[in-house]
Structure formats: C-alpha cells, structure tokens
Motif scaffolding. Structure first.
Motif, PDB file in Angstrom:
ATOM      1  N   LEU A 139       0.832  -1.200   0.000  1.00  0.00           N
ATOM      2  CA  LEU A 139       0.000   0.000   0.000  1.00  0.00           C
ATOM      3  C   LEU A 139       0.869   1.253   0.000  1.00  0.00           C
ATOM      4  O   LEU A 139       0.430   2.332   0.397  1.00  0.00           O
ATOM      5  N   LYS A 140       2.110   1.094  -0.449  1.00  0.00           N
ATOM      6  CA  LYS A 140       3.080   2.191  -0.397  1.00  0.00           C
ATOM      7  C   LYS A 140       2.555   3.453  -1.080  1.00  0.00           C
ATOM      8  O   LYS A 140       2.739   4.552  -0.562  1.00  0.00           O
ATOM      9  N   GLU A 141       1.892   3.298  -2.206  1.00  0.00           N
ATOM     10  CA  GLU A 141       1.387   4.465  -2.932  1.00  0.00           C
ATOM     11  C   GLU A 141       0.412   5.272  -2.071  1.00  0.00           C
ATOM     12  O   GLU A 141       0.451   6.502  -2.043  1.00  0.00           O
ATOM     13  N   LEU A 142      -0.437   4.581  -1.336  1.00  0.00           N
ATOM     14  CA  LEU A 142      -1.395   5.263  -0.463  1.00  0.00           C
ATOM     15  C   LEU A 142      -0.683   5.894   0.730  1.00  0.00           C
ATOM     16  O   LEU A 142      -0.971   7.034   1.107  1.00  0.00           O
ATOM     17  N   TYR A 143       0.267   5.170   1.330  1.00  0.00           N
ATOM     18  CA  TYR A 143       1.017   5.709   2.467  1.00  0.00           C
ATOM     19  C   TYR A 143       1.833   6.938   2.052  1.00  0.00           C
ATOM     20  O   TYR A 143       1.888   7.926   2.789  1.00  0.00           O
ATOM     21  N   VAL A 144       2.453   6.883   0.896  1.00  0.00           N
ATOM     22  CA  VAL A 144       3.253   8.022   0.410  1.00  0.00           C
ATOM     23  C   VAL A 144       2.352   9.234   0.189  1.00  0.00           C
ATOM     24  O   VAL A 144       2.711  10.357   0.550  1.00  0.00           O
ATOM     25  N   LEU A 145       1.174   9.016  -0.387  1.00  0.00           N
ATOM     26  CA  LEU A 145       0.234  10.124  -0.597  1.00  0.00           C
ATOM     27  C   LEU A 145      -0.199  10.728   0.738  1.00  0.00           C
ATOM     28  O   LEU A 145      -0.182  11.949   0.913  1.00  0.00           O
ATOM     29  N   LEU A 146      -0.556   9.884   1.692  1.00  0.00           N
ATOM     30  CA  LEU A 146      -0.946  10.385   3.015  1.00  0.00           C
ATOM     31  C   LEU A 146       0.201  11.141   3.685  1.00  0.00           C
ATOM     32  O   LEU A 146       0.004  12.236   4.218  1.00  0.00           O
ATOM     33  N   ASP A 147       1.408  10.561   3.654  1.00  0.00           N
ATOM     34  CA  ASP A 147       2.569  11.226   4.264  1.00  0.00           C
ATOM     35  C   ASP A 147       2.856  12.565   3.591  1.00  0.00           C
ATOM     36  O   ASP A 147       3.202  13.545   4.259  1.00  0.00           O
ATOM     37  N   SER A 148       2.693  12.631   2.286  1.00  0.00           N
ATOM     38  CA  SER A 148       2.905  13.878   1.548  1.00  0.00           C
ATOM     39  C   SER A 148       1.869  14.933   1.944  1.00  0.00           C
ATOM     40  O   SER A 148       2.205  16.104   2.152  1.00  0.00           O
ATOM     41  N   LEU A 149       0.610  14.525   2.062  1.00  0.00           N
ATOM     42  CA  LEU A 149      -0.429  15.469   2.479  1.00  0.00           C
ATOM     43  C   LEU A 149      -0.182  15.966   3.896  1.00  0.00           C
ATOM     44  O   LEU A 149      -0.368  17.153   4.186  1.00  0.00           O
ATOM     45  N   ILE A 150       0.258  15.063   4.776  1.00  0.00           N
ATOM     46  CA  ILE A 150       0.577  15.470   6.149  1.00  0.00           C
ATOM     47  C   ILE A 150       1.706  16.506   6.143  1.00  0.00           C
ATOM     48  O   ILE A 150       1.635  17.530   6.824  1.00  0.00           O
ATOM     49  N   ALA A 151       2.744  16.230   5.366  1.00  0.00           N
ATOM     50  CA  ALA A 151       3.924  17.104   5.341  1.00  0.00           C
ATOM     51  C   ALA A 151       3.629  18.481   4.743  1.00  0.00           C
ATOM     52  O   ALA A 151       4.243  19.473   5.140  1.00  0.00           O
ATOM     53  N   THR A 152       2.702  18.565   3.805  1.00  0.00           N
ATOM     54  CA  THR A 152       2.452  19.837   3.120  1.00  0.00           C
ATOM     55  C   THR A 152       1.258  20.611   3.686  1.00  0.00           C
ATOM     56  O   THR A 152       0.958  21.705   3.223  1.00  0.00           O
TER      57      THR A 152
END
Length: 160
Positions: A139-152
């Motif tokens: 589920l890396k694609e979903l985790y990366v998207l969530l982490d990116s939204l959190i960071a920005t």
C-alpha cells in the motif's frame, strides 16, 4: 411476427439493463466512491505506532467533510494535536488511490506477535481495515500520498 420481434426486443433490453446494472454495482463496490461513503466516523484513520528506535508515531483522522485531525506522538512533525481542512480534491485523490490498489481485497491483519520491536501501520478507509506489522500488502502508494499530504498541510494547534 411483429409481436414476437417486440417481445424479443423487450427481453434483450431487460437483459442488457440487468447486465449494465450488475456491472455498475460491481464497480461501485470497490470504486473510489465506496471509500467516501463509510458509515463510521472518521472517514479515514491512518496510524503509525512506536518502536524501540526512532519510528514516527502519529494518528491522523480525516472526516468526510475534509476536517483533518493529527496527533503527532513521537519522531514526527508536528508533535502534539493539530487540525486542518483538506479540500475535496485531496479526499478524491485518496479514494482513487485506494480503489486503484484494491484496498477492499487487501483488508486484514498482517502480524507475527513473536517478533518484537516492529512498528505497525493501521489504516481504516471506509469499511476496509488493514493492520500491517509484517509482510502486509503493498500500500506504499497510499502511504506516500498520506505522508505527503501530512507534510504539506498547514496545521493549526488544537485548542486546549
């Protein structure tokens, strides 16, 4: 003869309508909208737990209206309780990513309690839940998207 043709045409239309309805229902079961119609609040929960090292630990709750609540516990920024508002486009992007990954087929618990010091990732999106400590689904694609939204995201501290 004409009545037979009309009867046959009516049957063909009925079968075609049934097939189209079945196809749309199948797509609806795992399409992006299925993730945005969770009966439980919050709409999405994403949590990473601590380990004995410097693993980021936090919990993110996303409401259906885009209100987002973040609780940074350790080794993450920000630390503490914060809130923000995400636009509908971000929710749609998350739902589309979950649908593309077929999260509905990957829900479950992936764990080995005999192994210590592994952080876990917990994800609940709509009615689909994943607990991943070891050998979970990709589920890396979903985790990366969530982490990116959190960071920005521009976070505001929760009122005390």
């Amino acid at each position: 003869m004409r009545a037979t043709r009309l009867t046959r045409l009516g049957k063909d239309l009925a079968i075609g309508t049934w097939l189209l309805s079945a196809a749309l229902m199948a797509v609806g079961c795992h399409g992006p909208q299925a993730y945005l119609k969770g009966e439980n609040a919050p709409l999405l929960t994403y949590e990473r737990t601590m380990c004995f090292g410097s693993c980021p630990a936090f919990k993110l709750d996303i409401q259906a209206d885009g209100h987002v609540y973040f609780n940074g516990r350790a080794h993450t920024k920000p630390l503490g309780k914060y809130r923000a508002q995400w636009p509908e486009s971000d929710l749609q992007k998350l739902a589309q990513t979950a649908a593309n990954l077929r999260l509905d087929k990957k829900a479950g618990t992936y764990d080995n309690p005999m192994i210590m010091d592994l952080p876990s990732t917990r994800l609940r999106f709509g009615n689909h839940q994943v607990l991943d400590r070891i050998d979970g689904p990709d589920l890396k694609e979903l985790y990366v998207l969530l982490d990116s939204l959190i960071a920005t995201t521009t976070w505001s501290p929760e009122p005390r």
